[in-house]
Design an enzyme around this catalytic site. Structure first.
Site, short mmCIF file in Angstrom:
data_model
loop_
_atom_site.label_atom_id
_atom_site.label_comp_id
_atom_site.label_asym_id
_atom_site.label_seq_id
_atom_site.Cartn_x
_atom_site.Cartn_y
_atom_site.Cartn_z
NE ARG A 43 28.38 41.76 43.73
CZ ARG A 43 28.84 40.78 44.17
NH1 ARG A 43 30.33 40.26 43.66
NH2 ARG A 43 28.65 40.21 45.32
NE ARG A 54 35.55 39.80 41.63
CZ ARG A 54 35.60 38.59 42.07
NH1 ARG A 54 36.33 37.75 42.71
NH2 ARG A 54 34.32 38.24 42.14
NE ARG A 110 40.04 46.57 46.28
CZ ARG A 110 39.55 45.38 46.48
NH1 ARG A 110 38.72 44.93 45.94
NH2 ARG A 110 40.36 44.65 47.16
CG ASP A 148 30.12 43.57 50.07
OD1 ASP A 148 30.30 42.85 48.97
OD2 ASP A 148 29.49 42.79 51.17
CE1 TYR A 157 28.09 35.48 52.38
CE2 TYR A 157 26.04 36.90 52.27
CZ TYR A 157 27.29 36.19 51.40
OH TYR A 157 27.32 36.21 50.28
O1 CP3 Z 1 29.00 46.80 40.88
C1 CP3 Z 1 28.07 46.80 41.74
O2 CP3 Z 1 27.25 45.96 42.00
C2 CP3 Z 1 28.37 47.39 43.29
C3 CP3 Z 1 29.13 46.89 44.12
C4 CP3 Z 1 28.81 45.69 45.10
C5 CP3 Z 1 29.65 44.69 45.61
N1 CP3 Z 1 28.84 43.69 46.31
C6 CP3 Z 1 31.28 44.77 45.29
C7 CP3 Z 1 31.70 43.57 45.71
C8 CP3 Z 1 27.41 45.29 45.57
C9 CP3 Z 1 25.93 45.58 44.94
C10 CP3 Z 1 27.58 44.06 46.11
C11 CP3 Z 1 26.52 43.38 46.73
C12 CP3 Z 1 26.58 42.00 47.32
N2 CP3 Z 1 27.75 41.53 48.26
C13 CP3 Z 1 25.98 40.92 47.57
C14 CP3 Z 1 24.43 41.20 46.82
C15 CP3 Z 1 24.56 40.89 45.27
C16 CP3 Z 1 24.54 39.44 44.69
O3 CP3 Z 1 25.59 39.23 44.05
O4 CP3 Z 1 23.62 38.72 44.82
C17 CP3 Z 1 26.35 39.90 48.19
C18 CP3 Z 1 25.49 38.42 48.44
C19 CP3 Z 1 27.64 40.40 48.64
C20 CP3 Z 1 28.48 39.53 49.70
C21 CP3 Z 1 29.51 39.22 48.64
N3 CP3 Z 1 30.85 40.30 48.73
C22 CP3 Z 1 30.25 38.43 48.08
C23 CP3 Z 1 29.39 37.10 47.35
C24 CP3 Z 1 31.40 38.62 47.20
C25 CP3 Z 1 32.27 38.14 46.08
C26 CP3 Z 1 33.19 37.02 46.55
C27 CP3 Z 1 34.10 36.80 45.55
O5 CP3 Z 1 35.21 37.31 45.52
O6 CP3 Z 1 33.73 36.05 44.60
C28 CP3 Z 1 31.62 39.78 47.65
C29 CP3 Z 1 33.08 40.75 47.71
C30 CP3 Z 1 32.76 41.70 46.55
N4 CP3 Z 1 31.83 42.58 46.63
C31 CP3 Z 1 33.54 42.12 45.51
C32 CP3 Z 1 33.00 43.47 44.89
C33 CP3 Z 1 33.76 44.07 43.66
C34 CP3 Z 1 34.84 41.21 44.98
C35 CP3 Z 1 35.99 41.76 45.87
C36 CP3 Z 1 37.28 41.99 45.30
O7 CP3 Z 1 37.37 42.81 44.04
O8 CP3 Z 1 38.05 41.19 45.71
#
Ligand code: CP3
Length: 352
Positions: A35, A39, A48, A84, A159
């Site tokens: 991550r 953010r 974004r 994602d 999910y």
């Molecule tokens: O920087 C990175 O790691 C690359 C991008 C990335 C994202 N999601 C961007 C993202 C990666 C590798 C993921 C993987 C992901 N997505 C996982 C596995 C990693 C982990 O943390 O265990 C999982 C479980 C998800 C599902 C998911 N998508 C979650 C739990 C969330 C967060 C929800 C929140 O807002 O708290 C997302 C959304 C997400 N994916 C964001 C980002 C940057 C936030 C979106 C935003 O900016 O509004």
């Protein structure tokens, strides 16, 4: 070649990250952060502005910009593709949304045999934008490797079956233990989708991949091996014939580390709940490791962070290969300067 003469990488295939993943000597321990693109960075929030998450993931210029931001800022040894785990599910037609502060939400949960029709195989033409994004990135990154990724079948199933994020995975487990035939059919379809998503990224130029099975720590080892491991193995086997290292990570997977390695990984990701010495004992020295600074420690004063980084490097020195990372993703309110300082510290302490 002696370690003191390891040259700076000229190509991603010869980078510190790829070499560490293969257990080869490295100029310094490579660092990246799960991550890292997201953010915690003001430049991310600015980029974004006004674009929905899923839309952002499908817009190549934006994906490239966001993926590059942490590489420029922190000097990390790899970029992680901005996308994602649910992007390939949306690409095959699942109606879902990524809700800020919540995570992926699926309009109609997948719980019956008939629902499987909504999960056809992913073909490259469904994700031409992903190929385009990776190509732009590989060009811009030069010798820095790009890590492609996918969600593993169990975590994606959670999910889809729950309809959104879940603490206890009760519907998921009800289906897994109650209807094993349907469970295996579902996971086999997800393995095809995830495997294809990984393959598209590698064929477009990604130099390594990470398979995220974030929530599989909810299972005991025996059930992991019976209900999940064959499908994660099939996902990784989709890369057969492509010469890239594979990292396999989940949260709370201390009991599963070895089984996750045996699913076909080159590197086992370790979360922050297991010390690396314990992790290495469980892995019998057969896999390189990745990890495992607690992301919450980045909120402590610098001397506490420095002490932990030193301890991790010390423990990891017994590993066949080590990629420094957090034990889970960067928390959104992290001070980005801490990540820059940790990167520099790891490089300084491990320079050969
Ligand atoms: O920087 C990175 O790691 C690359 C991008 C990335 C994202 N999601 C961007 C993202 C990666 C590798 C993921 C993987 C992901 N997505 C996982 C596995 C990693 C982990 O943390 O265990 C999982 C479980 C998800 C599902 C998911 N998508 C979650 C739990 C969330 C967060 C929800 C929140 O807002 O708290 C997302 C959304 C997400 N994916 C964001 C980002 C940057 C936030 C979106 C935003 O900016 O509004």
């Amino acid at each position: 070649m002696t370690s003191s003469t390891v040259p700076a990488a000229q190509t991603p295939a010869d980078s510190a990250l790829v070499r560490a993943a293969r257990g080869l000597d490295v100029p310094h321990t490579p660092v990246w952060f799960m991550r890292q693109a997201g953010r915690s960075l003001p430049e991310y929030r600015k980029a974004r502005e006004g674009t929905e998450m899923l839309q952002a993931c499908r817009t190549p210029e934006l994906v490239a910009e966001i993926t590059l931001q942490p590489v420029r800022r922190h000097g990390v040894d790899a970029a992680i593709f901005f996308s994602d785990i649910v992007v390939p599910l949306a690409a095959v037609g699942i109606d879902l949304d990524i809700v800020a502060g919540v995570g992926p939400v699926v309009a109609a949960p997948v719980r019956s045999q008939a629902d499987l029709d909504r999960l056809p195989p992913l073909t490259p033409d469904m994700v031409e934008d992903i190929t385009e994004s990776v190509r732009i990135l590989v060009r811009e990154l030069g010798p820095t490797p790009l890590i492609g990724f996918a969600g593993a079948p169990f975590t994606l199933a959670s999910y889809l079956i729950e309809g959104g994020p879940s603490r206890n995975h009760e519907h998921t487990k009800a289906l897994m233990y109650g209807d094993p035939q349907l469970w295996h059919d579902l996971l086999a379809r997800l393995a095809v989708i995830s495997g294809a998503f990984l393959r598209v990224q590698v064929e477009a130029g990604a130099s390594a991949v990470q398979l995220f099975d974030s929530w599989v720590g909810a299972l005991p080892r025996r059930d992991y091996e019976a209900y999940v491991q064959p499908h994660s193995r099939a996902t990784l086997a989709a890369l057969d014939g492509l010469d890239v290292p594979k990292i396999h990570f989940g949260v709370g997977t201390g009991e599963l580390l070895r089984s996750m390695g045996e699913a076909g990984a080159d590197v086992v990701g370790v979360d922050y709940r297991v010390g690396l010495t314990d992790a290495l004992a469980r892995l019998d020295g057969r896999w390189a490791i990745q990890g495992n600074l607690d992301p919450a420690i980045l909120f402590a004063p610098w001397n506490a962070v420095e002490t932990r980084v030193r301890e991790i490097l010390d423990e990891a020195s017994a590993a066949p290969g080590h990629i420094f990372n957090l034990g889970h993703g960067v928390l959104p309110t992290t001070d980005p300067d801490m990540l820059t300082r940790v990167t520099a510290l790891v490089h300084e302490l491990t320079a050969r």
